[in-house]
Design a protein around this motif. Structure first.
Motif, short mmCIF file in Angstrom:
data_model
loop_
_atom_site.label_atom_id
_atom_site.label_comp_id
_atom_site.label_asym_id
_atom_site.label_seq_id
_atom_site.Cartn_x
_atom_site.Cartn_y
_atom_site.Cartn_z
N ILE A 167 10.95 -0.16 -2.31
CA ILE A 167 9.67 -0.82 -2.02
C ILE A 167 9.91 -2.22 -1.45
CG2 ILE A 167 7.58 -1.82 -3.05
CD1 ILE A 167 7.63 0.61 -5.02
N GLU A 168 10.84 -2.96 -2.05
CA GLU A 168 11.12 -4.30 -1.56
C GLU A 168 11.64 -4.27 -0.13
OE1 GLU A 168 13.69 -5.68 -4.68
OE2 GLU A 168 11.99 -6.01 -6.02
N SER A 169 12.45 -3.27 0.21
CA SER A 169 12.99 -3.20 1.57
C SER A 169 11.94 -2.76 2.59
CB SER A 169 14.21 -2.29 1.63
OG SER A 169 13.82 -0.94 1.45
N MET A 170 10.95 -1.98 2.14
CA MET A 170 9.94 -1.50 3.11
C MET A 170 8.82 -2.51 3.32
SD MET A 170 7.77 1.48 1.08
CE MET A 170 9.13 2.41 0.44
N ARG B 194 0.88 -1.18 0.00
CA ARG B 194 0.00 0.00 0.00
C ARG B 194 0.91 1.22 0.00
NH1 ARG B 194 -1.93 -3.67 3.46
NH2 ARG B 194 -3.82 -4.71 2.77
N LEU B 195 0.97 1.88 -1.16
CA LEU B 195 1.98 2.89 -1.38
C LEU B 195 1.41 4.19 -1.94
CD1 LEU B 195 4.32 0.43 -3.31
CD2 LEU B 195 4.61 1.12 -0.92
N ILE B 196 2.18 5.25 -1.75
CA ILE B 196 1.89 6.55 -2.35
C ILE B 196 3.17 6.99 -3.04
CG2 ILE B 196 1.40 9.00 -1.87
CD1 ILE B 196 -0.15 8.05 0.61
N ILE B 197 3.02 7.64 -4.20
CA ILE B 197 4.18 8.24 -4.87
C ILE B 197 3.94 9.74 -4.96
CG2 ILE B 197 3.32 7.84 -7.22
CD1 ILE B 197 6.36 7.29 -7.95
N ALA C 212 -2.56 -0.31 6.94
CA ALA C 212 -1.83 0.96 7.04
C ALA C 212 -0.96 1.07 5.79
CB ALA C 212 -0.95 0.98 8.29
N LEU C 213 -0.45 2.25 5.55
CA LEU C 213 0.47 2.44 4.42
C LEU C 213 1.77 1.70 4.68
CD1 LEU C 213 0.10 6.24 3.62
CD2 LEU C 213 -0.59 4.34 2.15
N ASP C 214 2.31 1.11 3.62
CA ASP C 214 3.63 0.49 3.73
C ASP C 214 4.73 1.51 3.48
OD1 ASP C 214 2.96 -2.34 4.21
OD2 ASP C 214 2.00 -2.18 2.25
N GLY C 215 4.42 2.50 2.63
CA GLY C 215 5.44 3.49 2.35
C GLY C 215 4.96 4.61 1.46
#
Length: 191
Positions: free
Chosen positions: A186-189, A3-6, A107-110
């Motif tokens: 993204i992979e690390s978060m 779950r991401l935002i850019i 929740a947001l992942d990042g």
């Protein structure tokens, strides 16, 4: 689950990266701008409302934008995650998104912020304006949009930094180089 935002200023390459991230991680890239434009093009009730607001120089109200995003996050393709582009833009939208996710124990992942050299991006946008015939994209207009972006997003960036989900990514370089940096982050978060 991703779950991401850019986020990033005009010309930072958000749209290009959003498509690549969506493909790589199998999640939809959800752009509020695209949703609005699609509704305007299709002549929907929402499209007519948004078009009238934009023609008058106004901003689409949080309530309308929040409702659209909440609806879109409920689609089946967003169950494994999503990448939001162009939302949230206000602290109220941040709070709303947090509540929507929390209601489903998520929740947001990042939050990925593409950072760029402003002068380089201005040059890139001026070249794009020239090749695509965008006469209204002058240097003055581009720099004004960047100033508005900085002013409006600073509080949101600060909120996500406080929450510990903000990751700043160097948005300069080739499209492939930036994609690789974003993908690694993204992979690390999210594991």
């Amino acid at each position: 689950m991703k779950r991401l935002i850019i986020m990033g200023p005009p010309g930072a390459g958000k749209g290009t990266q959003a498509v690549r991230i969506a493909e790589r991680f199998g999640i939809p890239a959800i752009s509020t701008g695209d949703i609005f434009r699609s509704n305007i093009k299709d002549g929907t009730e929402l499209g007519r409302q948004v078009e009238a607001i934009l023609k008058s120089g106004g901003y689409v109200p949080d309530e309308m934008t929040n409702a659209i995003v909440q609806d879109r996050l409920g689609w089946v393709d967003a169950a494994p995650g999503f990448l939001l582009d162009g939302y949230p833009r206000t602290p109220g939208q941040v709070e709303f998104l947090d509540r929507v996710l929390a209601a489903h124990d998520h929740a947001l992942d990042g939050v990925i912020e593409l950072t760029v050299d402003e002068d380089a991006v201005v040059s890139r946008l001026l070249k794009r304006a020239e090749t695509e015939g965008r006469a209204d994209d002058t240097e003055k207009v581009i720099r004004e949009r960047m100033a508005i972006y900085r002013k409006e997003t600073a509080p949101i960036i600060a909120l996500y930094d406080q929450q510990g989900v903000l990751v700043k990514i160097d948005g300069m370089g080739t499209v492939d180089e930036v994609t690789e940096r974003v993908s690694k982050a993204i992979e690390s978060m999210t594991g």
